[in-house]
Design a protein around this motif. Structure first.
Motif, PDB file in Angstrom:
ATOM      1  N   VAL A 271       0.847  -1.212   0.000  1.00 39.82           N
ATOM      2  CA  VAL A 271       0.000   0.000   0.000  1.00 39.82           C
ATOM      3  C   VAL A 271       0.874   1.251   0.000  1.00 39.82           C
ATOM      4  O   VAL A 271       0.623   2.217  -0.738  1.00 39.82           O
ATOM      5  N   LYS A 272       1.928   1.256   0.835  1.00 36.70           N
ATOM      6  CA  LYS A 272       2.812   2.423   0.873  1.00 36.70           C
ATOM      7  C   LYS A 272       3.503   2.634  -0.464  1.00 36.70           C
ATOM      8  O   LYS A 272       3.658   3.774  -0.922  1.00 36.70           O
ATOM      9  N   ALA A 273       3.921   1.526  -1.105  1.00 39.80           N
ATOM     10  CA  ALA A 273       4.574   1.646  -2.411  1.00 39.80           C
ATOM     11  C   ALA A 273       3.603   2.204  -3.441  1.00 39.80           C
ATOM     12  O   ALA A 273       3.975   3.043  -4.277  1.00 39.80           O
ATOM     13  N   ALA A 274       2.328   1.745  -3.392  1.00 35.05           N
ATOM     14  CA  ALA A 274       1.321   2.254  -4.334  1.00 35.05           C
ATOM     15  C   ALA A 274       1.087   3.745  -4.103  1.00 35.05           C
ATOM     16  O   ALA A 274       0.945   4.521  -5.065  1.00 35.05           O
ATOM     17  N   GLN A 275       1.057   4.178  -2.812  1.00 32.25           N
ATOM     18  CA  GLN A 275       0.859   5.604  -2.523  1.00 32.25           C
ATOM     19  C   GLN A 275       2.024   6.427  -3.055  1.00 32.25           C
ATOM     20  O   GLN A 275       1.825   7.502  -3.645  1.00 32.25           O
ATOM     21  N   SER A 276       3.244   5.941  -2.837  1.00 35.40           N
ATOM     22  CA  SER A 276       4.425   6.663  -3.327  1.00 35.40           C
ATOM     23  C   SER A 276       4.419   6.762  -4.844  1.00 35.40           C
ATOM     24  O   SER A 276       4.680   7.819  -5.422  1.00 35.40           O
ATOM     25  N   GLU A 277       4.070   5.610  -5.508  1.00 30.62           N
ATOM     26  CA  GLU A 277       4.025   5.612  -6.980  1.00 30.62           C
ATOM     27  C   GLU A 277       2.947   6.564  -7.481  1.00 30.62           C
ATOM     28  O   GLU A 277       3.160   7.301  -8.458  1.00 30.62           O
ATOM     29  N   LEU A 278       1.792   6.567  -6.785  1.00 29.95           N
ATOM     30  CA  LEU A 278       0.729   7.496  -7.186  1.00 29.95           C
ATOM     31  C   LEU A 278       1.198   8.939  -7.078  1.00 29.95           C
ATOM     32  O   LEU A 278       0.944   9.761  -7.972  1.00 29.95           O
ATOM     33  N   GLY A 279       1.871   9.258  -5.977  1.00 33.62           N
ATOM     34  CA  GLY A 279       2.334  10.638  -5.790  1.00 33.62           C
ATOM     35  C   GLY A 279       3.286  11.059  -6.889  1.00 33.62           C
ATOM     36  O   GLY A 279       3.133  12.148  -7.470  1.00 33.62           O
ATOM     37  N   GLN A 280       4.274  10.229  -7.182  1.00 36.79           N
ATOM     38  CA  GLN A 280       5.238  10.575  -8.234  1.00 36.79           C
ATOM     39  C   GLN A 280       4.552  10.683  -9.590  1.00 36.79           C
ATOM     40  O   GLN A 280       4.866  11.567 -10.404  1.00 36.79           O
ATOM     41  N   GLN A 281       3.614   9.778  -9.826  1.00 39.03           N
ATOM     42  CA  GLN A 281       2.923   9.757 -11.113  1.00 39.03           C
ATOM     43  C   GLN A 281       2.072  11.015 -11.291  1.00 39.03           C
ATOM     44  O   GLN A 281       2.066  11.630 -12.363  1.00 39.03           O
ATOM     45  N   ILE A 282       1.369  11.428 -10.217  1.00 36.46           N
ATOM     46  CA  ILE A 282       0.515  12.630 -10.320  1.00 36.46           C
ATOM     47  C   ILE A 282       1.373  13.873 -10.513  1.00 36.46           C
ATOM     48  O   ILE A 282       1.050  14.747 -11.330  1.00 36.46           O
TER      49      ILE A 282
END
Length: 804
Positions: free
Chosen positions: A176-187
């Protein structure tokens, strides 16, 4: 006595002889002595019976009490036995209930654990499926679905905080933390692509993807949201920094309007293009405006430091006015929720006030005299609510407000000079008895200008510049008091060295002082009324300045010295009026002391000198009273000061009338009574409306003139025999001073040899003072000397000044 009884045998003071005499008052009554003896014996037997019965009854009561105590003890023992039985039965019942419910508790624990297990398994299933879906949607940039799913996954994951020791749970949490980090960078990458920070053209623009991405950013780490906002605003204001560089012509203060026009266009453009892209709770429009204000303040501060010598007052005020107008526009459009403190100040409506300075301070025109006395009792409009954007840009002008303060200093100096010139050109105000003493119009003009300056400066700054402006106000209040008020008081021949209270209170017997004309009296009253008006308005000015300035600087605002200056002007004006009337009465008192009182043959009407004194009083007092109609308390002060000055002087001249015959003393007593009546009527003399004189004034007149009457009554008394004369003097005057007694003897025309013996007798007959010295103190209070009277006048002067 336990019971009330009328029997004489029961009395505490029983006397056997008296009792027997009462039973046998005569010899004939002894015939029935046997009958009386039998009655007494019968009574004795009855009393014995009663005593015996009571004693036996008390013996039985003790036996009954012991029996009752034994029965109570037995009952208590029985009660303790029953309580012990009940307690044993309760313990057995409790043990039985525990055995019955033991199996039920086991079933209850099993049910609760089973329910928790099922719930946890459901959460685990949701978490595992949610993480898989989240990763898939992130790759496909399905931000709309991700926003809702991510929030749910985060909420479910919170239930597993206590199970992080399990490897599978910890693995899901890390995914979940990795998905949140990836989402942040992607946005952030998507926004960078849509709104590149480099380059002049915006290649992208608003889209549904970015709108959904903002919703996802709300759920992610707050730093992601702050980074998006920061980059967007920076890109949005990049053009502003280029257009209004320090070296550009439009960057200077005279074209400050263009800065605010530019941001207005940008905000409209933002609302049209990007208004729906960002969530409403982000307040992006307000954030852009606030960042623009911070940038503008920094840029203006830098350019004003560089070109400080080019700043003029008009240019500075123009820039401040346009800036404060823009800040007011921001306050109407935005709530201020994005400011650094994060709180919006709630408007507070103050209670109605009678302060003349409390008016609508946003009004463009302030032509009316704001300190009119008729408006003093009307409630003013409440203070405008605080503007959360106030000073967000205009704070940069504060270091340069010294230009404004210096300008106001110069303007006020010119205003005072104009007041002086106008007074010289127009002369003193025309006497107008109907309207009372007119306040000089220049003081109203001064305070109107003060109010404009104060309101203007408070809009610019409520910090140190307000303190500097207060110092300027103090300077010109003192100058107004000195140049316009004190400088225009009529000069007197007896005080050429300057008008002071001490010089006014000094007696100068025999010196001729020219009387003031009607115009000069009206001028003094007008200056007094003006000083009183300035005193009251200065106090209101101090209160208003304290309201305007920052709370930490309130203690530095103190106009007490200026109020004291106006109090001194008031005191000097009153003393001039007193001195004028006092000096006018001097020739009459001198004439009184020079009359041959031993040659007066009969008592007639009041003497010519009394008529002269009354004439001067009737000439001056009505004029002063009518011109001080609006300041009644100062007219009362004038009356009190005149009485305190005239009466001791009259008594001093009375002592100079020597020798005096009996008829002469009677004539003087008649004159003294006439003066007393006139003085008591002084506050309302010559007035159609008769008012009762103030009690404080009446007390002074009655006390002083009664002393003069007592002096004359002592003079009228025969000096033979000497003991009676001395005792009469001590009784009437209660004065231990040998000097006063010596003056009385001189008035009677006694020879030195007679005076010598009389003085010795007087010293012998004086009452001995008590150890504390209270008697001497009271005597000296009741018989003040002229020096003490003068001292009391000075004390009264200080007291009045303190009260003002």
């Amino acid at each position: 006595q336990v019971f009330p009884s009328q029997d004489p045998l029961d009395r505490a003071d029983f006397n056997a002889v008296e009792y027997i005499n009462a039973l046998f008052p005569t010899e004939q009554s002894l015939a029935n002595i046997d009958e009386v003896v039998n009655k007494i014996r019968l009574k004795i037997r009855r009393l014995d019976d009663n005593i015996r019965t009571v004693v036996r009854g008390q013996t039985n009561v003790g036996q009954d009490g012991r029996q009752a105590l034994e029965e109570a003890q037995k009952a208590i023992q029985q009660l303790f036995g029953k309580i012990k039985d009940i307690k044993d039965k309760a313990e057995k019942s409790e043990q039985m209930v525990k055995e019955i419910t033991r199996d039920i508790k086991q079933l209850d624990h099993a049910k609760r654990h089973l329910t928790t297990s099922i719930t946890t398994l459901n959460h685990l299933h949701m978490l595992a499926g949610g993480v898989d879906s989240l990763e898939a949607m992130t790759r496909r940039r399905q931000y709309g679905e991700v926003a809702n799913l991510l929030q749910g996954v985060v909420n479910v994951l919170e239930h597993f905080n206590k199970y992080m020791g399990i490897p599978q749970i910890r693995q899901l949490s890390e995914r979940v933390k990795a998905a949140q980090s990836e989402l942040g960078q992607q946005i952030l990458a998507d926004f960078e692509e849509a709104f590149p920070s480099q380059g002049t053209k915006r290649t992208g623009g608003p889209s549904n993807v970015l709108r959904d991405a903002c919703l996802v950013a709300n759920v992610l780490d707050p730093r992601i949201k702050q980074e998006i906002i920061k980059k967007f605003i920076k890109q949005h204001l990049s053009e502003y920094l280029v257009l209004f560089q320090e070296n550009q012509d439009v960057a200077w203060l005279d074209k400050i309007d263009r800065r605010y026009a530019w941001i207005k266009r940008q905000l409209v453009d933002y609302e049209e293009k990007y208004g729906r892209m960002f969530p409403a709770e982000w307040c992006m429009t307000e954030r852009i405006a606030v960042e623009f204000c911070h940038v503008t303040r920094a840029e203006l501060s830098k350019i004003m430091r560089t070109r400080a010598k080019e700043i003029e007052v008009k240019l500075l005020l123009f820039a401040i006015q346009r800036t404060t107008n823009f800040e007011g526009l921001l306050a109407k459009r935005f709530s201020g929720c994005t400011l650094a403190d994060g709180t919006v100040k709630k408007p507070e409506v103050p209670p109605p006030s009678t302060n003349p300075f409390l008016e609508d301070e946003t009004a463009a025109e302030a032509d009316e005299i704001v300190m009119e006395k008729s408006d003093a009792d009307k409630p003013k409009k409440p203070k405008v609510p605080d503007n959360p954007f106030h000073g967000i840009v205009s704070k940069c002008f504060e270091p340069h407000l010294y230009v404004y303060i210096e300008s106001q200093d110069k303007n006020l100096g010119e205003l005072i000079d104009r007041f002086v010139a106008d007074f010289k050109a127009q002369g003193p105000p025309k006497p107008n008895v109907d309207e009372g003493g007119a306040v000089l119009p220049s003081c109203a003009d001064l305070f109107v200008y003060y109010k404009k300056c104060m309101v203007q400066c408070s809009q610019l700054s409520t910090g140190e510049p307000m303190i500097a402006l207060t110092t300027i106000f103090q300077k010109y209040l003192r100058e107004y008091a000195w140049k316009i008020l004190s400088g225009n008081l009529p000069k007197t021949t007896s005080s050429s060295g300057g008008l002071t209270i001490t010089s006014l209170l000094k007696e100068k017997e025999g010196s001729e002082v020219a009387k003031f004309t009607l115009e000069e009296l009206c001028l003094i009253c007008s200056i007094l009324s003006t000083a009183e008006y300035c005193l009251a308005t200065t106090q209101q000015l101090e209160e208003k300045l304290k309201e305007k300035v920052d709370t930490s600087l309130m203690e530095r605002i103190n106009l007490t010295g200026e109020m004291d200056t106006f109090s001194v002007v008031i005191s000097n004006s009153i003393q001039l009026l007193v001195q004028d009337l006092d000096a006018a009465c001097d020739p009459a008192l001198t004439a009184m002391s020079k009359m041959q009182w031993q040659n007066v043959e009969h008592v007639g009407d009041q003497s010519p000198y009394v008529t002269s004194v009354i004439l001067h009083i009737k000439q001056n007092v009505p004029i002063i009273r009518d011109n001080l109609a609006s300041t009644r308390k100062y007219f009362t002060q004038f009356c009190i000061k005149f009485a305190n000055s005239f009466i001791p002087k009259f008594i001093n001249h009375l002592f100079k009338c020597k020798p005096i015959s009996m008829v002469g003393a009677e004539q003087l007593l008649l004159d003294t009574h006439s003066l007393k009546m006139v003085l008591l009527d002084l506050p309302s003399i010559g007035s159609q409306v008769v008012r009762k004189a103030p009690a404080s004034y009446t007390k002074i007149v009655v006390k002083g003139m009664t002393r003069a009457e007592m002096i004359l009554k002592v003079v009228m008394a025969p000096h033979e025999p000497p003991v009676v004369f001395v005792d009469n003097y001590i009784k009437l005057l209660a004065d231990c001073s040998t000097d006063t007694f010596q003056k009385i003897l001189d008035m009677k025309g006694l020879k030195r040899s007679e005076q010598s013996s009389m003085l010795d007798l007087f010293r012998l007959r004086l009452p001995a003072p008590p150890p504390g010295g209270d008697s001497a103190g009271s005597l000296s209070l009741s018989a003040p000397t002229p020096e003490q009277e003068s001292s009391r006048i000075r004390k009264l002067e200080k007291l009045i000044k303190k009260r003002l």
